[in-house]
Structure formats: C-alpha cells, structure tokens
Design a protein around this motif. Sequence first.
Motif, PDB file in Angstrom:
ATOM      1  N   GLU A  65       0.738  -5.158  -2.247  1.00 36.12           N
ATOM      2  CA  GLU A  65       1.451  -4.479  -1.161  1.00 36.12           C
ATOM      3  C   GLU A  65       1.787  -5.453  -0.037  1.00 36.12           C
ATOM      4  O   GLU A  65       2.870  -5.381   0.561  1.00 36.12           O
ATOM      5  CB  GLU A  65       0.620  -3.312  -0.623  1.00 36.12           C
ATOM      6  N   ALA A  66       0.879  -6.383   0.244  1.00 36.22           N
ATOM      7  CA  ALA A  66       1.139  -7.398   1.270  1.00 36.22           C
ATOM      8  C   ALA A  66       2.258  -8.336   0.820  1.00 36.22           C
ATOM      9  O   ALA A  66       3.137  -8.702   1.614  1.00 36.22           O
ATOM     10  CB  ALA A  66      -0.130  -8.190   1.559  1.00 36.22           C
ATOM     11  N   ASN A 122      -5.993  -5.454  -7.436  1.00 35.18           N
ATOM     12  CA  ASN A 122      -5.332  -6.320  -6.467  1.00 35.18           C
ATOM     13  C   ASN A 122      -4.129  -5.645  -5.808  1.00 35.18           C
ATOM     14  O   ASN A 122      -3.238  -6.325  -5.303  1.00 35.18           O
ATOM     15  CB  ASN A 122      -4.898  -7.617  -7.146  1.00 35.18           C
ATOM     16  N   ARG A 123      -4.134  -4.326  -5.808  1.00 33.87           N
ATOM     17  CA  ARG A 123      -2.977  -3.594  -5.282  1.00 33.87           C
ATOM     18  C   ARG A 123      -2.718  -3.912  -3.808  1.00 33.87           C
ATOM     19  O   ARG A 123      -1.564  -4.018  -3.384  1.00 33.87           O
ATOM     20  CB  ARG A 123      -3.143  -2.089  -5.487  1.00 33.87           C
ATOM     21  N   LYS A 124      -3.760  -4.066  -3.013  1.00 37.07           N
ATOM     22  CA  LYS A 124      -3.562  -4.379  -1.601  1.00 37.07           C
ATOM     23  C   LYS A 124      -2.891  -5.741  -1.422  1.00 37.07           C
ATOM     24  O   LYS A 124      -2.060  -5.924  -0.532  1.00 37.07           O
ATOM     25  CB  LYS A 124      -4.900  -4.347  -0.864  1.00 37.07           C
TER      26      LYS A 124
END
Length: 222
Positions: free
Chosen positions: A30-31, A25-27
């Motif tokens: 980042e959001a 769930n890194r994206k």
Amino acid sequence: MLQASTIKFLKDLKKNNNREWFEKNRKVYEAAKADMAALVNAVIAEFAKKDETIAHLTAKDCTFRINRDVRFSKNKAPYKSNMGAYIVAGGKKSSLAGYYFHIEPGACFMGGGCYMPEPDQIKKIRQEIDYNWDTFKAIIQHKKFRSCYGDLDKSEGMSLVREPKGYEKDNPAIDYIKLKSWVATTPLADSDLTEKGLVKKITNAFEALQPMIIFLNEALYE
C-alpha cells in the motif's frame, strides 16, 4: 522520485510472488502503491504543461492493477512484479495513442505509442503513414526523437513478415507500414528512480514522443 522501499518491494515481490507473502506485506504494498501514485500525479502535472488534454487525469485513471489475469496464461504468478502507468486523455483503457512508463527493477523504461490496435485502427494508421510519409519521416527522424528513442520498436512480433495487402515492397514507408504496433521506448536506469530529476526525465522523454502521438491520434480520429 520514488522511495527506495518501493524498489525493494518490487524486488522482493519478484522473489516471493504468492498470495501468502503478499498479504503479509500488504502494508508495504500500500505504501509502494501510494508512492507510485504520487509519481504519476507529478508526471501528469508536469507534462500537462505541454499537453493540456491530460490535465484532468489522476493516477487512478492511468495506473494498472498489480494483480495479473492468469485465466489464459501458463504463468500463474498472481502479481505483476512491476508498476506501470498509461497517460492519455481517455485513461488507461483508452484506444488513443499515449504515453507509458514502466517501473520494474532492472527493466524500467518510458515511451509510448499505439500498442496492438484493432484491425480497423491498424488500417487507418498504415494509410496515414502512406499518405503523409514525408511528415511521419520528419517526426521519427527529428533529432530529439532519434537521440531519445533511436527508432520505433521493430523487434520480433512487432511487424508483418510481408507487406500488407494493397502496399508494394518498394513503398518508401514500407518498414513502418508493416508494423502491427507503433511504439517507441527508451530505458530508464534503476539509479534514476530515486533521484529528484525523475519526473523531468520522464516528461522529457514524453515530449520527444509527442509529435508521433499527435500524428497517430489524428490518423485514428480525424
């Protein structure tokens, strides 16, 4: 205001606090990080109208990492389930008294002060409160401060059991001289997080705290 997706990320992280889930769930993280940075920058820009000493700051100067330091903790969860920002002239690592807001679904708050200062700093603050009790009392009893914060945090662990050496029990300021941290906080409802008035709500709380912050920093660096 924050995006609903940022709040959801923090809730999901609390339930799935492990590296495998985080990397998947890194994206999303980042959001959420960018969303928080936008909020911090907006708060700085608004509050700098009242406190020009913070005008040079950016979110990077004030926002804490999401990774936890687990070296000396029994809790080995690798990530914080909150996002926080400490806004003060010297940035988040400064020993100055400053302003803080904490985003954690179900446990959000705003406020600030001087948290866990060094022994020499504690001595200076206690002395300043003792010498200028009438001034300090007027600050913490001001209508705006009272309506926002009620009082300084005197919960368990925030104060000495006995008066410190050199101070008498009957000192009118003794309850504040006994403190080990000088902090005031007020809750922030989850429902406020996605509202357009969030920045103003935070900066209004900071404004109510500003006289105390000035007093503490004068004690530390006069």
